[in-house]
Scaffold this active site. Structure first.
Site, PDB file in Angstrom:
ATOM      1  N   SER A 143      21.069 -19.757 -14.980  1.00 51.55           N
ATOM      2  CA  SER A 143      21.217 -18.346 -14.656  1.00 51.55           C
ATOM      3  C   SER A 143      22.602 -17.858 -15.084  1.00 51.55           C
ATOM      4  CB  SER A 143      20.950 -18.128 -13.162  1.00 51.55           C
ATOM      5  OG  SER A 143      20.741 -16.757 -12.882  1.00 51.55           O
ATOM      6  N   ASP A 271      10.033 -14.019 -15.447  1.00 52.18           N
ATOM      7  CA  ASP A 271      11.229 -14.100 -14.600  1.00 52.18           C
ATOM      8  C   ASP A 271      11.502 -12.729 -13.988  1.00 52.18           C
ATOM      9  OD1 ASP A 271      13.885 -14.208 -13.617  1.00 52.18           O
ATOM     10  OD2 ASP A 271      14.480 -15.662 -15.140  1.00 52.18           O
ATOM     11  N   HIS A 299      12.129 -17.462 -11.996  1.00 54.40           N
ATOM     12  CA  HIS A 299      13.568 -17.618 -12.213  1.00 54.40           C
ATOM     13  C   HIS A 299      14.007 -18.977 -11.683  1.00 54.40           C
ATOM     14  CE1 HIS A 299      17.628 -16.178 -13.057  1.00 54.40           C
ATOM     15  NE2 HIS A 299      17.998 -16.722 -11.905  1.00 54.40           N
TER      16      HIS A 299
END
Length: 325
Positions: A143, A271, A299
């Site tokens: 991320s 996502d 995600h």
């Protein structure tokens, strides 16, 4: 990436939330991390958590840079750790400033484009590897950590190969403006934004108490999304004019063609944080970059198996790719 989501976990939100809270991370309990505190060039500190491998030296080192408000205890960090331990490798999770459980000292924190910090950390780890007889370094970022790692790889160009053999980003918002807009509306705002701000605001207030006058408290408390938070805190504290400037200059997507070391970029098309329309296409990246964009995964989810499922599949695929470069 040949990933197919379990039928009992449909949709990007379930594939995001369930793995983080309930899915199995490891086969067996991990050893305790050994923590080192490093003094940064500006007199601050970061904490790095290590696990020692069992393979003969020189042995590879797998480094994972965590996501927003993450740590070495995040579900993905422990899943990567388990896979490194199974292979006998060394493993490290450097914590971005303020994410190791203790407030850092300087009037700054961390951000999605923090490539200078990434470079400094990797240089220290490379020196450490060399002192231990060598061994490759593979780096993965998750991320926020994935975008920051890609930004470093882009800035380093041909020099990156002196520190790492290969890099990977997982579920990184490579277009920060698109990701910021997505997380700031609808269900995402009600759930994910609220979750992030519940820890980010108290940290910011502690930073204000540490450095009075650093920013306006009332403006921070009024922030209801990451755009507003970044405008009062993240952007000005890290040398950006405002959120728009930060998101534009911090995004890795426009510079992926500059990468000169094998790089894997993994993003699920469902996502919730990263719109599929914002993902890089083959024509937008250089020859060193491999794109994996499965239809499902959420995600940093990518769960597998029967309930409660596990999250070991994605780390295994990513590390196999890294090790094969």
């Amino acid at each position: 990436m040949d990933y197919v989501a379990p039928r009992w976990l449909p949709g990007g939100n379930l594939q995001t939330i369930w793995p983080a809270l309930y899915a199995r991370r490891v086969h067996a309990p991990l050893p305790d991390y050994r923590r080192e505190r490093w003094t940064t060039p500006d007199g601050d500190f970061i904490d790095v958590d290590f696990l020692e491998g069992t393979a003969p030296r020189p042995r590879p080192l797998l480094v994972v840079f965590h996501g927003l408000e993450g740590s070495s205890r995040s579900h993905y960090a422990e899943a990567f750790a388990a896979f490194a331990m199974e292979r006998g490798w060394d493993y490290a999770v450097p914590h971005f400033r303020g994410c190791s459980g203790e407030l850092n000292l300087a009037p700054r924190a961390y951000h999605s484009g923090d490539f200078e910090e990434i470079g400094w950390i990797l240089e220290r780890l490379r020196t450490r590897q060399d002192q231990n007889g060598g061994g490759s370094i593979m780096a993965a970022g998750v991320s926020l950590g994935g975008n920051a790692l890609m930004r470093w790889t882009e800035e380093a160009g041909g020099e990156a190969s002196k520190l790492v053999s290969a890099v990977a980003s997982i579920s990184a918002p490579l277009d920060l403006a698109a990701g910021g807009a997505a997380i700031g509306r609808g269900f995402n705002r009600l759930v994910y934004t609220r979750m992030f701000l519940s820890t980010m605001k108290p940290k910011a207030l502690a930073k204000l108490a540490q450095h009075p006058g650093l920013f306006d408290r009332d403006t921070l408390m009024a922030a209801r999304n990451l755009y507003d938070f970044d405008n009062v805190f993240t952007a000005p504290l890290h040398g950006f004019r405002d959120t728009d400037d930060y998101w534009a200059r911090g995004s890795a997507k426009p510079h992926l063609h500059a990468i000169r070391v094998p790089a894997l970029v993994v993003n699920a098309a469902n996502d919730p944080f990263v719109p599929a329309s914002s993902l890089p296409r083959a024509g937008e990246v250089g020859s060193y970059v491999t794109l994996w964009q499965p239809a499902h995964g959420g995600h940093v989810g990518f769960p597998l198996g029967l309930p409660p499922g596990h999250v070991r599949g994605m780390p295994e695929r990513v590390v196999d790719w890294l090790a094969g470069r």
